[in-house]
Design an enzyme around this catalytic site. Structure first.
Site, PDB file in Angstrom:
ATOM      1  N   CYS A 180       6.950  -0.612   6.837  1.00 33.65           N
ATOM      2  CA  CYS A 180       6.490   0.574   6.112  1.00 33.65           C
ATOM      3  C   CYS A 180       7.562   0.984   5.107  1.00 33.65           C
ATOM      4  O   CYS A 180       8.744   1.028   5.436  1.00 33.65           O
ATOM      5  CB  CYS A 180       6.242   1.704   7.106  1.00 33.65           C
ATOM      6  SG  CYS A 180       5.769   3.254   6.335  1.00 33.65           S
ATOM      7  N   LEU A 181       7.120   1.307   3.900  1.00 34.14           N
ATOM      8  CA  LEU A 181       8.069   1.730   2.852  1.00 34.14           C
ATOM      9  C   LEU A 181       8.827   2.995   3.247  1.00 34.14           C
ATOM     10  O   LEU A 181       9.908   3.248   2.733  1.00 34.14           O
ATOM     11  CB  LEU A 181       7.303   1.990   1.547  1.00 34.14           C
ATOM     12  CG  LEU A 181       6.701   0.745   0.882  1.00 34.14           C
ATOM     13  CD1 LEU A 181       5.674   1.147  -0.146  1.00 34.14           C
ATOM     14  CD2 LEU A 181       7.801  -0.090   0.255  1.00 34.14           C
ATOM     15  N   GLN A 195       3.517   9.611   1.345  1.00 32.96           N
ATOM     16  CA  GLN A 195       4.728   8.825   1.057  1.00 32.96           C
ATOM     17  C   GLN A 195       5.353   9.182  -0.290  1.00 32.96           C
ATOM     18  O   GLN A 195       6.496   8.817  -0.561  1.00 32.96           O
ATOM     19  CB  GLN A 195       4.417   7.326   1.100  1.00 32.96           C
ATOM     20  CG  GLN A 195       4.042   6.844   2.494  1.00 32.96           C
ATOM     21  CD  GLN A 195       3.806   5.359   2.521  1.00 32.96           C
ATOM     22  OE1 GLN A 195       2.744   4.892   2.139  1.00 32.96           O
ATOM     23  NE2 GLN A 195       4.808   4.598   2.943  1.00 32.96           N
ATOM     24  N   HIS A 233      -1.221   7.058   8.021  1.00 28.15           N
ATOM     25  CA  HIS A 233      -0.323   7.940   7.258  1.00 28.15           C
ATOM     26  C   HIS A 233      -0.991   9.279   6.956  1.00 28.15           C
ATOM     27  O   HIS A 233      -0.347  10.323   6.986  1.00 28.15           O
ATOM     28  CB  HIS A 233       0.048   7.299   5.913  1.00 28.15           C
ATOM     29  CG  HIS A 233       1.286   6.458   5.938  1.00 28.15           C
ATOM     30  ND1 HIS A 233       2.521   6.948   6.301  1.00 28.15           N
ATOM     31  CD2 HIS A 233       1.490   5.161   5.613  1.00 28.15           C
ATOM     32  CE1 HIS A 233       3.426   5.974   6.204  1.00 28.15           C
ATOM     33  NE2 HIS A 233       2.828   4.878   5.795  1.00 28.15           N
ATOM     34  N   HIS A 284      -3.159   1.151   8.462  1.00 30.15           N
ATOM     35  CA  HIS A 284      -1.806   1.695   8.281  1.00 30.15           C
ATOM     36  C   HIS A 284      -1.831   2.930   7.363  1.00 30.15           C
ATOM     37  O   HIS A 284      -1.237   3.962   7.671  1.00 30.15           O
ATOM     38  CB  HIS A 284      -0.909   0.595   7.704  1.00 30.15           C
ATOM     39  CG  HIS A 284       0.515   1.003   7.464  1.00 30.15           C
ATOM     40  ND1 HIS A 284       1.559   0.552   8.239  1.00 30.15           N
ATOM     41  CD2 HIS A 284       1.083   1.813   6.538  1.00 30.15           C
ATOM     42  CE1 HIS A 284       2.697   1.083   7.800  1.00 30.15           C
ATOM     43  NE2 HIS A 284       2.436   1.836   6.760  1.00 30.15           N
ATOM     44  N   GLU A 285      -2.542   2.811   6.231  1.00 28.66           N
ATOM     45  CA  GLU A 285      -2.556   3.932   5.267  1.00 28.66           C
ATOM     46  C   GLU A 285      -3.341   5.130   5.802  1.00 28.66           C
ATOM     47  O   GLU A 285      -2.940   6.279   5.596  1.00 28.66           O
ATOM     48  CB  GLU A 285      -3.137   3.497   3.922  1.00 28.66           C
ATOM     49  CG  GLU A 285      -2.423   2.347   3.216  1.00 28.66           C
ATOM     50  CD  GLU A 285      -0.918   2.490   3.123  1.00 28.66           C
ATOM     51  OE1 GLU A 285      -0.374   3.612   3.237  1.00 28.66           O
ATOM     52  OE2 GLU A 285      -0.249   1.453   2.957  1.00 28.66           O
ATOM     53  N   GLY A 336       0.818  -1.214   0.000  1.00 25.54           N
ATOM     54  CA  GLY A 336       0.000   0.000   0.000  1.00 25.54           C
ATOM     55  C   GLY A 336       0.842   1.250   0.000  1.00 25.54           C
ATOM     56  O   GLY A 336       2.043   1.215   0.289  1.00 25.54           O
TER      57      GLY A 336
HETATM   58 ZN   LIG Z   1       3.648   3.011   5.555  1.00 28.78          ZN
END
Ligand SMILES: [Zn+2]
Length: 164
Positions: free
Chosen positions: A92-93, A52, A138, A134-135, A47
């Site tokens: 997480c990216l 991000q 963010h 999670h998103e 995701g």
């Molecule tokens: Zn993340």
């Protein structure tokens, strides 16, 4: 379309609360297309939230492993219901190379708009539920490490882990 660079800590855009999208205009459509391309640019990406890629807007794209390019695209998403609790391993990216244990709901109900601006309501379990939480975190400037009860459980990522 373009693959966008992923912002990582300590980039301040990750800590900013994002703005609601008022109209899904050309620029939002381009953002969604670029986010989808960025999500699919590397395997293991589940995701992506707009901050991000440096954009402070309430837009997320999620694609579960094995779902091809059947993306869940949500504009202005919000969690309207959480049920149950479970401890999950999460990465997480924007915090590359690590995963940690986080308490997440067993299932969530999320409402928002699809990319055409139509209201949608999604009830999710397992990885989709985790990814939605999670998103949406963010979009509020919250990262999974903020939800960890014990930062000592932060560990180096293994190849089977996913990043969201
Ligand atoms: Zn993340």
């Amino acid at each position: 379309m373009a693959v966008l660079p992923i912002r990582t800590l300590p980039d301040p855009v990750l800590r900013r609360k994002t703005k609601r999208v008022s109209t899904i205009d050309k620029s939002v459509k381009k953002l969604i297309a670029d986010m989808r391309e960025t999500l699919h640019a590397e395997p293991g990406r589940v995701g992506l939230a707009a901050p991000q890629v440096g954009v402070s807007l309430r837009v997320t794209v999620i694609c579960l492993p094995g779902e091809g390019e059947k993306d869940v695209i949500l504009v202005n998403p919000e969690v309207v219901r959480r049920k149950g609790e479970r401890l999950v391993s999460e990465g997480c990216l924007s915090i590359p190379g690590y995963v940690g244990d986080v308490l997440r709901a067993e299932s969530v109900t999320v409402k928002g708009l699809d990319r055409a601006g139509k209201p949608v309501r999604i009830k999710a379990e397992e990885l989709l539920s985790q990814a939605l939480e999670h998103e949406i975190d963010h979009l509020n400037g919250v990262l999974y490490i903020d939800r960890m009860e014990n930062l000592d459980t932060l560990r180096k990522i293994e190849p089977e882990d996913t990043e969201i």
